[in-house]
Design an enzyme around this catalytic site. Structure first.
Site, PDB file in Angstrom:
ATOM      1  N   LEU A 123      11.898 -20.198  -4.180  1.00 31.59           N
ATOM      2  CA  LEU A 123      10.428 -18.833  -3.602  1.00 31.59           C
ATOM      3  C   LEU A 123       9.593 -19.471  -4.990  1.00 31.59           C
ATOM      4  CD1 LEU A 123      10.101 -16.706  -2.331  1.00 31.59           C
ATOM      5  CD2 LEU A 123      10.853 -15.489  -3.699  1.00 31.59           C
ATOM      6  N   ASP A 143       0.520  -1.216  -0.018  1.00 30.40           N
ATOM      7  CA  ASP A 143      -0.278  -0.264  -0.087  1.00 30.40           C
ATOM      8  C   ASP A 143       0.898   1.345   0.036  1.00 30.40           C
ATOM      9  OD1 ASP A 143      -2.375   1.538   0.349  1.00 30.40           O
ATOM     10  OD2 ASP A 143      -2.398   1.037   2.335  1.00 30.40           O
ATOM     11  N   HIS A 182       3.103   3.504  -8.344  1.00 31.56           N
ATOM     12  CA  HIS A 182       3.019   2.254  -8.993  1.00 31.56           C
ATOM     13  C   HIS A 182       3.842   1.354  -9.948  1.00 31.56           C
ATOM     14  CE1 HIS A 182      -1.452   2.085  -7.611  1.00 31.56           C
ATOM     15  NE2 HIS A 182      -1.766   3.433  -8.664  1.00 31.56           N
TER      16      HIS A 182
HETATM   17  C1  IPE Z   1      -4.898  -2.594  -0.265  1.00 29.68           C
HETATM   18  O1  IPE Z   1      -5.174  -1.970  -1.317  1.00 29.68           O
HETATM   19  C2  IPE Z   1      -5.244  -3.234  -2.225  1.00 29.68           C
HETATM   20  C3  IPE Z   1      -3.884  -4.114  -2.347  1.00 29.68           C
HETATM   21  C4  IPE Z   1      -3.104  -3.599  -1.737  1.00 29.68           C
HETATM   22  C5  IPE Z   1      -3.855  -4.152  -3.700  1.00 29.68           C
HETATM   23  P1  IPE Z   1      -6.147  -0.966  -0.759  1.00 29.68           P
HETATM   24  O2  IPE Z   1      -5.336   0.879  -0.998  1.00 29.68           O
HETATM   25  O3  IPE Z   1      -7.015  -0.703  -2.253  1.00 29.68           O
HETATM   26  O4  IPE Z   1      -6.979  -0.801   0.654  1.00 29.68           O
HETATM   27  P2  IPE Z   1      -7.544   0.217   1.428  1.00 29.68           P
HETATM   28  O5  IPE Z   1      -8.881  -0.135   0.220  1.00 29.68           O
HETATM   29  O6  IPE Z   1      -7.354   1.577   1.272  1.00 29.68           O
HETATM   30  O7  IPE Z   1      -8.102  -0.686   2.600  1.00 29.68           O
HETATM   31  C1  IPE Z   2      -1.503   0.351  -3.464  1.00 35.64           C
HETATM   32  O1  IPE Z   2      -0.676   1.670  -3.938  1.00 35.64           O
HETATM   33  C2  IPE Z   2      -1.887  -0.105  -4.918  1.00 35.64           C
HETATM   34  C3  IPE Z   2      -3.121  -0.651  -5.510  1.00 35.64           C
HETATM   35  C4  IPE Z   2      -3.945  -1.404  -4.604  1.00 35.64           C
HETATM   36  C5  IPE Z   2      -2.864  -1.387  -6.340  1.00 35.64           C
HETATM   37  P1  IPE Z   2      -2.078   3.219  -3.678  1.00 35.64           P
HETATM   38  O2  IPE Z   2      -2.542   2.897  -4.863  1.00 35.64           O
HETATM   39  O3  IPE Z   2      -3.679   2.423  -3.283  1.00 35.64           O
HETATM   40  O4  IPE Z   2      -2.116   3.806  -2.626  1.00 35.64           O
HETATM   41  P2  IPE Z   2      -2.361   5.091  -1.965  1.00 35.64           P
HETATM   42  O5  IPE Z   2      -3.231   4.238  -0.989  1.00 35.64           O
HETATM   43  O6  IPE Z   2      -3.400   5.323  -2.286  1.00 35.64           O
HETATM   44  O7  IPE Z   2      -1.253   5.623  -0.971  1.00 35.64           O
HETATM   45 MG    MG Z   3      -4.138   2.073  -0.593  1.00 32.30          MG
END
Ligand code: IPE
Ligand code: IPE
Ligand code: MG
Length: 228
Positions: free
Chosen positions: A130, A15, A32
């Site tokens: 792995l 995240d 990303h």
């Molecule tokens: C969790 O991250 C999903 C992934 C890392 C793919 P999100 O950013 O989507 O999670 P929430 O919605 O904040 O819990």
């Molecule tokens: C995690 O990073 C990637 C996915 C959920 C695909 P986020 O895109 O959720 O990043 P934040 O939470 O907005 O910083």
């Molecule tokens: Mg997120």
């Protein structure tokens, strides 16, 4: 005399890509891209440690509502990730996928990602080190509902063993430590069945800044599995 420890299972909720980018004044897509690079580095680091399974949350069943351009970018990064076959082979690592099965109603993995997934699985299948599992179009509740339904339809009495046997990939062992980056202390529909008993490592670092030193800190939470 200490006996060798069995390899552990680390599961990462990757995240904070968006926040990493925002802090640098960059578009979310750059976050990303940096996150995919960070993952490639963590896979290399994991292959050199006593980690047998690394399971990562790449894209959830809830993430499809994000802006189209962002979703498209994340899809292209998964194509890249599943294309890292030479790198995986050079580390004796195999890649697998969990998520809503392509042929089931509601599944949303587009055909070009399906192809990349199938090719990567086939081309790394004989590696013995792995096991990297990427959760894409994955939601734990969907997985658990499907597993339960499959047991019920079979007519057997529903038991924990039968639920485990009907997970998307039943060969994935229980998780030893869950990692969540970017200061969020949530599990967000990830491996809810498989993380019973796992340690949890929360870090303020966003995923693109997660590195081998952080991986070591997470692993350190796992007590030796074998004693006496
Ligand atoms: C969790 O991250 C999903 C992934 C890392 C793919 P999100 O950013 O989507 O999670 P929430 O919605 O904040 O819990
Ligand atoms: C995690 O990073 C990637 C996915 C959920 C695909 P986020 O895109 O959720 O990043 P934040 O939470 O907005 O910083
Ligand atoms: Mg997120």
């Amino acid at each position: 005399m200490t006996s060798p420890q069995p390899p552990i299972h680390v599961a990462c909720i990757m995240d904070g890509n968006g926040r990493w980018a925002r802090r640098r004044g960059l578009p979310r897509t750059e976050g990303h891209t940096a996150g995919e690079e960070a993952l490639a580095a963590i896979v290399r680091a994991a292959a050199q440690r006593n980690i047998g399974w690394l399971t990562v949350f790449g894209f959830s069943t809830e993430n499809w509502v994000r802006p189209r351009t962002e979703v498209r970018h994340i899809l292209s990064l998964h194509k890249k990730l599943f294309g890292r076959i030479a790198e995986l082979n050079s580390n004796n690592s195999s890649i697998r996928w969990i998520g809503r099965p392509f042929d089931e109603p509601g599944a949303l993995t587009p055909p070009f990602i399906q192809k990349a997934i199938n090719k990567a699985i086939a081309d790394t299948a004989t590696n013995t080190g792995l096991v990297l599992t990427v959760a894409f179009d994955y939601g734990s509740r969907a997985e658990l509902l499907r597993a339960s339904q499959r047991v019920i339809v079979s007519g057997d009495e529903i038991t924990p063993d039968l639920v485990s046997a009907n997970m998307y990939d039943p060969s994935i062992p229980p998780v030893d430590v869950v990692v969540r980056t970017s200061g969020e202390s949530r599990i967000s529909n990830f491996l809810l069945w498989q993380i019973a008993g796992a340690k949890v490592y929360f870090t303020e670092r966003t995923w693109p800044d997660f590195n081998a030193a952080e991986l070591d800190a997470a692993i350190a939470l796992v007590e030796p599995k074998v004693s006496q």
